[in-house]
Enzyme design. Sequence first.
Site, PDB file in Angstrom:
ATOM      1  N   CYS A  95    -100.679 102.931  46.216  1.00  0.00           N
ATOM      2  CA  CYS A  95    -100.914 104.355  45.928  1.00  0.00           C
ATOM      3  C   CYS A  95    -100.918 104.641  44.433  1.00  0.00           C
ATOM      4  O   CYS A  95    -101.055 105.784  44.027  1.00  0.00           O
ATOM      5  CB  CYS A  95     -99.862 105.209  46.624  1.00  0.00           C
ATOM      6  SG  CYS A  95     -98.237 105.078  45.860  1.00  0.00           S
ATOM      7  N   CYS A 130     -91.496 101.848  45.092  1.00  0.00           N
ATOM      8  CA  CYS A 130     -92.523 102.870  44.925  1.00  0.00           C
ATOM      9  C   CYS A 130     -91.872 104.181  45.339  1.00  0.00           C
ATOM     10  O   CYS A 130     -91.406 104.318  46.467  1.00  0.00           O
ATOM     11  CB  CYS A 130     -93.727 102.579  45.816  1.00  0.00           C
ATOM     12  SG  CYS A 130     -94.820 104.015  45.908  1.00  0.00           S
ATOM     13  N   LYS A 190     -78.712  62.553  55.960  1.00  0.00           N
ATOM     14  CA  LYS A 190     -79.291  63.866  55.670  1.00  0.00           C
ATOM     15  C   LYS A 190     -80.805  63.746  55.502  1.00  0.00           C
ATOM     16  O   LYS A 190     -81.269  62.921  54.725  1.00  0.00           O
ATOM     17  CB  LYS A 190     -78.693  64.419  54.376  1.00  0.00           C
ATOM     18  CG  LYS A 190     -77.188  64.613  54.444  1.00  0.00           C
ATOM     19  CD  LYS A 190     -76.834  65.976  54.928  1.00  0.00           C
ATOM     20  CE  LYS A 190     -76.739  66.879  53.746  1.00  0.00           C
ATOM     21  NZ  LYS A 190     -75.731  67.863  53.784  1.00  0.00           N
ATOM     22  N   LYS A 197     -76.991  66.865  63.173  1.00  0.00           N
ATOM     23  CA  LYS A 197     -76.013  67.538  62.318  1.00  0.00           C
ATOM     24  C   LYS A 197     -76.399  69.012  62.265  1.00  0.00           C
ATOM     25  O   LYS A 197     -77.444  69.372  61.713  1.00  0.00           O
ATOM     26  CB  LYS A 197     -76.022  66.913  60.916  1.00  0.00           C
ATOM     27  CG  LYS A 197     -74.906  67.415  60.031  1.00  0.00           C
ATOM     28  CD  LYS A 197     -74.758  66.526  58.801  1.00  0.00           C
ATOM     29  CE  LYS A 197     -73.503  66.844  58.014  1.00  0.00           C
ATOM     30  NZ  LYS A 197     -73.384  68.207  57.572  1.00  0.00           N
TER      31      LYS A 197
HETATM   32  S1  IVH Z   1     -68.303  65.195  63.520  1.00  0.00           S
HETATM   33  C1  IVH Z   1     -64.421  63.641  61.212  1.00  0.00           C
HETATM   34  N1  IVH Z   1     -70.636  65.948  64.429  1.00  0.00           N
HETATM   35  O1  IVH Z   1     -70.669  68.389  59.332  1.00  0.00           O
HETATM   36  C2  IVH Z   1     -65.722  64.320  61.161  1.00  0.00           C
HETATM   37  N2  IVH Z   1     -69.786  67.021  62.477  1.00  0.00           N
HETATM   38  O2  IVH Z   1     -70.102  67.048  56.761  1.00  0.00           O
HETATM   39  C3  IVH Z   1     -65.986  65.102  62.381  1.00  0.00           C
HETATM   40  N3  IVH Z   1     -71.255  68.803  61.598  1.00  0.00           N
HETATM   41  O3  IVH Z   1     -67.343  69.402  58.956  1.00  0.00           O
HETATM   42  C4  IVH Z   1     -67.264  65.819  62.320  1.00  0.00           C
HETATM   43  N4  IVH Z   1     -72.831  68.603  63.120  1.00  0.00           N
HETATM   44  O4  IVH Z   1     -68.884  70.898  60.312  1.00  0.00           O
HETATM   45  C5  IVH Z   1     -69.692  66.134  63.473  1.00  0.00           C
HETATM   46  N5  IVH Z   1     -72.671  66.548  65.363  1.00  0.00           N
HETATM   47  C6  IVH Z   1     -71.738  66.719  64.434  1.00  0.00           C
HETATM   48  C7  IVH Z   1     -71.873  67.694  63.408  1.00  0.00           C
HETATM   49  C8  IVH Z   1     -70.879  67.804  62.445  1.00  0.00           C
HETATM   50  C9  IVH Z   1     -72.432  69.260  62.044  1.00  0.00           C
HETATM   51  C10 IVH Z   1     -70.568  69.304  60.397  1.00  0.00           C
HETATM   52  C11 IVH Z   1     -69.090  69.548  60.573  1.00  0.00           C
HETATM   53  C12 IVH Z   1     -68.414  68.725  59.536  1.00  0.00           C
HETATM   54  C13 IVH Z   1     -69.506  68.491  58.556  1.00  0.00           C
HETATM   55  C14 IVH Z   1     -69.237  67.214  57.805  1.00  0.00           C
END
Ligand code: IVH
Length: 670
Positions: free
Chosen positions: A410, A425, A313, A116
Site C-alpha cells: 500500500c 505497515c 548425529k 535420537k
Molecule cells: S539414552 C545414559 N536414547 O539424548 C544415556 N537418549 O545426548 C541415556 N535422547 O539426555 C540416554 N533420544 O535426552 C537415549 N533414544 C534415545 C534418545 C536419547 C534422545 C537424548 C536424551 C539424552 C541425550 C543425550
Amino acid sequence: MTSAAAKQRIDQLTDQINHHNDLYYNKSKTEISDFEFDQLLEELTKLEAEFPALRLPDSPTQRVGGTITKEFASVVHQYPMLSLGNTYSPEELTDFDGRVAKGLEGEAYEYFCELKFDGVSISLIYENGLLTKAVTRGDGVRGDDVTTNIKTIRSLPLRIKAKDIPARFEVRGEVFLPKEVFKQLNKEREDIGEETYANARNTASGTVKMQDSAEVAKRKLDCFLYYLLGEDNEVETHSEAINKLERWGFNVSPTYKKCKSIQEVLDYIQTWEKKRHELPLETDGVVIKVNSLEQQELLGFTAKSPRWAIAYKYKAESISTRLNGITYQVGRTGAVTPVAELEPVFLAGTTVKRASLHNANEIARLDLHLGDYVFVEKGGEIIPKVTGVDLAKRNASVKKVIYIDHCPECNATLIRKEGEANHYCPNEKGCPPQIKGKVEHFIQRKAMDIDSLGEQTIRQLFELGLVKTPADLYYLTKDDLLRLDKVKEKSAQNMLDGITASKAQPFENVLFGIGIRYVGKTVAEKLAKHFKTMNNLRQATYEALLEAPEVGEKIAQSVVEYFKDADNLREVDRLVSAGLQFESNQQEPELVSSVLADKSFVISGVFQNYERDQLKDIILAHGGKVSSSVSGKLDYLLAGDNMGPAKREKAAKLGVKIISESEFEALLKG
Ligand code: IVH
C-alpha cells in the site's frame, strides 16, 4: 449423593475415561464420540469438586491441568542423568565398536538402535504402579519436579495396570512437541501478532516449565520412552526392557531395531537418514546401545556418559543456491517479513524455493547481497533457513540488500518501534493484506467458523469492494455473491447459510474473531468469562482489565487502545446489529453445597493449588459470593502469596478475617 456412592461413581468414571484415553492416544481407536467423552470428564470433574477427598491419584482430570506452580521443587536423581558421547562419521562409530569389543574381551554382543529424539529428557518415577514424580534432567544430578505439567501428556499412563511391575521403577524418555502441533502453535501466535517460536525443542522445553498446567495441557506435548531403570525389573537386555515398557502401556517409538553387527548399525543409520523426515517429531541422529544389561554394566561409565552407548548425529543437510531476490510479506497485524527468493534446490526431501529471513536484523547479520550464493539448511528439519553466504562465490557486481522503507502493498511508510525487530505497515485500515487477513482471521474455525468461505472468496469479495471489514460479511446479498467467479445459486446460498449460522457462535469466539492484538483464544475465553458482556469489556479501564485472569500489561493496553478507536467501535456496533453474540452464555457453576452460603470473599495473590478463577468458581459453587474490594461487610480475604500490602492492611483494620489456601480448604469441608 452419599460419599460411598460418589466413590463408586468416581472409580467407574476414572476407569472408563482412562480406557478411552488409552484407546485414543496409544492405539488410535475410538469407541465413543468426543461429546460423550467430554461428558464423562465433566461429570468426574464435578464429582471431584464436590468430594475433593475422593479424587484418585491417577484421576484423568489431571490431563487438563489447572494447578499453578510458582517454583519447581528441586529433586536429586537416584541415578544421575548422563549425556551421550557424539559421533559424526562411520569411522568414529567403528572406533566406538572397537572400544566395545575390547571392553568385552572377545564376548559376542548385539546392539540396539533407536532414533535420537530432539526434545527434553524427563525421568518418571512409578511407585506401586502410580506415576508419582516427573523430573527434568537439570544438571544431571538434580532436576525440577514438573509432575503436574507432565501429567497432562495424554499418551503417558498415570497408573500401570500390568501385574508384573516392580514396586518402584524409573522410566526415562524425551518430551517433545510434534511437528504439526508446533506448526499450528506458531500459526496461532502469528495470527494474534505474537512473535513465533524458533524451534520445537526449545518450545517443548519452555512448555515443560510453564507455571500454569492448564496452558501446558493445551500445548499437546507428547513423549517417547526409551530407558527403564530400577532394581527389580527382571530384564536382561535393553530390548526386553523396551518390550516391557510397550506392554505396560508406555509410548515407545516403533523405529527401534536390534542389530547384530556394526555394519547393520550403519545400515540402520542410512535407512533413517531420509525416512526420519516423515516421522511426526524431530530427530537429530541415532542412539546405539549395547543390548545386554550385564555387558552394559561391564563396560560402565566415564564421568559424563556411558561406555555402552553412543549417539550418531546426522549432519544438518546444507546446500548452496543463488539468492535471486527478496520479497516482503505483510501479515494481518501489519508485520513485514522479508523472504529470500531462491534458485530452487532439492533439500532433505523437498524442493526449496523460498526461506523466511525474519527481519532486517537477520539480513544485516548475514550481510546479504542480491545474487549471492547462500547456504540453506532446514532449521529444526522442517523450515528452510538461510545460514550464511558462500563468500568464495560472491561476484564483485552484487549489490547489498537495502531494506524497504515503504509497504510493498500500500506504499505507506513503514515504522519500526523502539526495541522491536519487525517493521510494521501502520496502514491498518487501508492495506489490502491486512484487511483480507482480518477477515480470514474472523472466519476461521476457532472464531466464527464460516467454512463456506475461503481465502479466495475473501480475496474476490475484497477486490470487488464488497467486504472491507468482517461486519460487511453480514450485509452481503445473494446478488453480491453471484458476482464472484464460478459462484452459482447453490453455492451462494451455501455461503449465506454459513454466514447466518455463524451468528450463533458464542461471545468468546466473536471476541477472538474481531482480532484485538495479543488476544488469542485463551485470553478471549477468560475475558468473556470475566466481563460477561461486550459492554462491560468496552468500558473496562486498564486497571480493571489487569484484574482479569491471564491479562498482563501488554494485553490490557491493547484492549484499551482497541476500544478507543472510533472505527473499531463502529465495527462492533455493526456486528451487534447483525445479531452476533455479545454476552457470555457460559453457565454459572451448579450449586454443589451451601457451606459458604452468604459468605463473601475477596481473592488476592497467587495460590499453590488453584488459579484465581478456579477459586472463584469453587466459592460460587458452594453458595458464596466473590467481590473485588475489601470493605467492612466482607467476611474473608483469601490471601495467596505476593498479595498487595494495602489490601492486607485494610482488611486487618476493618477486622476482616484473613485466611490462607489451606484454611479455605478446611472451610469447604465445613
Ligand atoms: S539414552 C545414559 N536414547 O539424548 C544415556 N537418549 O545426548 C541415556 N535422547 O539426555 C540416554 N533420544 O535426552 C537415549 N533414544 C534415545 C534418545 C536419547 C534422545 C537424548 C536424551 C539424552 C541425550 C543425550
